[in-house]
Design a protein around this motif. Structure first.
Motif, PDB file in Angstrom:
ATOM      1  N   UNK A 220       0.831  -1.200   0.000  1.00 44.74           N
ATOM      2  CA  UNK A 220       0.000   0.000   0.000  1.00 44.74           C
ATOM      3  C   UNK A 220       0.865   1.250   0.000  1.00 44.74           C
ATOM      4  N   UNK A 221       1.857   1.282   0.865  1.00 50.54           N
ATOM      5  CA  UNK A 221       2.766   2.426   0.928  1.00 50.54           C
ATOM      6  C   UNK A 221       3.427   2.671  -0.423  1.00 50.54           C
ATOM      7  N   UNK A 222       3.925   1.612  -1.032  1.00 52.04           N
ATOM      8  CA  UNK A 222       4.618   1.754  -2.315  1.00 52.04           C
ATOM      9  C   UNK A 222       3.676   2.235  -3.412  1.00 52.04           C
ATOM     10  N   UNK A 223       2.448   1.740  -3.410  1.00 56.39           N
ATOM     11  CA  UNK A 223       1.482   2.156  -4.429  1.00 56.39           C
ATOM     12  C   UNK A 223       1.196   3.651  -4.333  1.00 56.39           C
ATOM     13  N   UNK A 224       1.042   4.152  -3.090  1.00 53.76           N
ATOM     14  CA  UNK A 224       0.800   5.587  -2.922  1.00 53.76           C
ATOM     15  C   UNK A 224       2.008   6.383  -3.406  1.00 53.76           C
ATOM     16  N   UNK A 225       3.194   5.939  -3.010  1.00 55.61           N
ATOM     17  CA  UNK A 225       4.395   6.682  -3.374  1.00 55.61           C
ATOM     18  C   UNK A 225       4.638   6.671  -4.879  1.00 55.61           C
ATOM     19  N   UNK A 226       4.202   5.618  -5.547  1.00 55.16           N
ATOM     20  CA  UNK A 226       4.370   5.530  -7.000  1.00 55.16           C
ATOM     21  C   UNK A 226       3.237   6.219  -7.766  1.00 55.16           C
ATOM     22  N   UNK A 227       2.286   6.786  -7.048  1.00 55.93           N
ATOM     23  CA  UNK A 227       1.175   7.475  -7.687  1.00 55.93           C
ATOM     24  C   UNK A 227       0.150   6.547  -8.309  1.00 55.93           C
ATOM     25  N   UNK A 228       0.139   5.292  -7.863  1.00 54.32           N
ATOM     26  CA  UNK A 228      -0.802   4.306  -8.403  1.00 54.32           C
ATOM     27  C   UNK A 228      -2.060   4.314  -7.546  1.00 54.32           C
ATOM     28  N   UNK A 229      -2.895   5.323  -7.762  1.00 58.14           N
ATOM     29  CA  UNK A 229      -4.015   5.573  -6.866  1.00 58.14           C
ATOM     30  C   UNK A 229      -5.046   4.454  -6.870  1.00 58.14           C
ATOM     31  N   UNK A 230      -5.358   3.906  -8.021  1.00 63.07           N
ATOM     32  CA  UNK A 230      -6.341   2.819  -8.085  1.00 63.07           C
ATOM     33  C   UNK A 230      -5.835   1.585  -7.348  1.00 63.07           C
ATOM     34  N   UNK A 231      -4.568   1.246  -7.563  1.00 62.37           N
ATOM     35  CA  UNK A 231      -3.978   0.099  -6.869  1.00 62.37           C
ATOM     36  C   UNK A 231      -3.949   0.347  -5.367  1.00 62.37           C
ATOM     37  N   UNK A 232      -3.612   1.566  -4.976  1.00 57.07           N
ATOM     38  CA  UNK A 232      -3.563   1.900  -3.552  1.00 57.07           C
ATOM     39  C   UNK A 232      -4.931   1.750  -2.904  1.00 57.07           C
ATOM     40  N   UNK A 233      -5.973   2.258  -3.564  1.00 59.78           N
ATOM     41  CA  UNK A 233      -7.324   2.124  -3.014  1.00 59.78           C
ATOM     42  C   UNK A 233      -7.719   0.649  -2.889  1.00 59.78           C
ATOM     43  N   UNK A 234      -7.410  -0.130  -3.906  1.00 57.74           N
ATOM     44  CA  UNK A 234      -7.754  -1.556  -3.875  1.00 57.74           C
ATOM     45  C   UNK A 234      -7.051  -2.251  -2.711  1.00 57.74           C
TER      46      UNK A 234
END
Length: 293
Positions: A220-234
């Motif tokens: 989750x942390x990595x997804x947010x930092x990479x700007x992958x908002x959809x992946x982060x929400x999932x």
């Protein structure tokens, strides 16, 4: 020191009679966290039942944690004592054993003024050169520090360098970011606010969740930092129910029960804390099954 990412909290295992710390099991818990690719280990927090340990047990856990981690990631030692004198002793010990940082809470029976809290932090800072994470957790510690006051301590106390905010109020995190022009690192200490906090600019997330769900928090942390908002929400909503549950059920009790369900018995929490009841264990079992893929 630059600290970011997932700051993971091990539980403190006890012997079956609940009278002694089980250091062998503590090593296994720490290994679970390291396998989850966490960025730091924070011993002796709420999940570690620090408030229920004797001074000698506290030192045992601190010493063992630093030695077992062995420099693979930074080690943060939690300090939450009623008296400044005892907090100083703990901070000095953390320095002596080679810890990288202390997380300092103004634990109190009486309501403390800002002057008293400031003096407490300043005394600890003067006693040890370790960086201090200012920890605001009024629900547990009985002291609520405003963003403005915590930033004043960062500005005026030499070793106060970062903030852990655990009130569950996202506006406080926005205020810390805005008032400091994004220069003061802050960390989320409220599990079910992880997505909001990271999106608000938090440098990391302090959590015991990797004890049970492995790399999910780091992903989750990595997804947010990479700007992958959809992946982060999932990723967040996969974990959300579980994250809320371990907080509302009590971190030590829920994480220890969860580890037992997974076949890693680390003992029960120390009384007056009680293990999860049957229905809560069933719910935990179901949530862990859903998160096991």
């Amino acid at each position: 020191m630059n600290l970011s990412g997932i700051i993971a909290y091990p539980v403190t295992p006890f012997s079956h009679d609940n009278k002694h710390v089980d250091l062998e099991k503590l090593g296994e818990v720490i290994d679970v966290l390291l396998d989850a690719k966490v960025d730091a280990i924070a011993a002796l927090g709420s999940a570690g039942e620090a408030a229920y340990l004797s001074e000698s047990e506290w030192k045992q856990v601190a010493d063992f944690t630093v030695k077992h981690v062995g420099g693979r990631v930074p080690v943060v030692i939690g300090v939450a004592e009623l008296t400044t004198e005892q907090a100083v002793i703990c901070a000095e010990h953390a320095f002596d054993i080679g810890a990288d940082m202390i997380m300092l809470s103004p634990f109190s029976y009486y309501k403390l003024s800002e002057d008293e809290v400031f003096s407490h932090y300043e005394s600890v800072s003067n006693a040890s050169s370790l960086p201090i994470m200012i920890y605001n957790n009024p629900a547990t510690c009985g002291v609520d520090m405003s963003p403005e006051f915590m930033l004043k301590m960062v500005s005026d106390i030499k070793n106060a360098t970062m903030i852990k905010e655990s009130t569950g109020d996202i506006q406080r995190m926005h205020k810390i970011h805005k008032l400091s022009n994004g220069k003061v690192p802050f960390f989320n200490g409220c599990n079910h606010m992880a997505l909001e906090a990271l999106n608000a600019g938090a440098s990391g997330w302090c959590t015991a969740a990797p004890c049970l769900i492995g790399e999910r928090p780091k992903q989750l942390f990595e997804a947010v930092k990479q700007g992958e908002s959809e992946k982060a929400r999932e990723l967040f909503y996969q974990q959300y129910e579980f994250l809320e549950f371990i907080v509302t059920s009590g971190l030590a009790a829920s994480v220890k029960s969860g580890m037992a369900i997974q076949g890693n018995d680390v003992g029960e929490p120390r009384k007056p804390l009680l293990p999860l009841d049957y229905s809560a264990k069933q719910r935990m079992t179901d949530m862990l099954a859903d998160l096991s893929w």
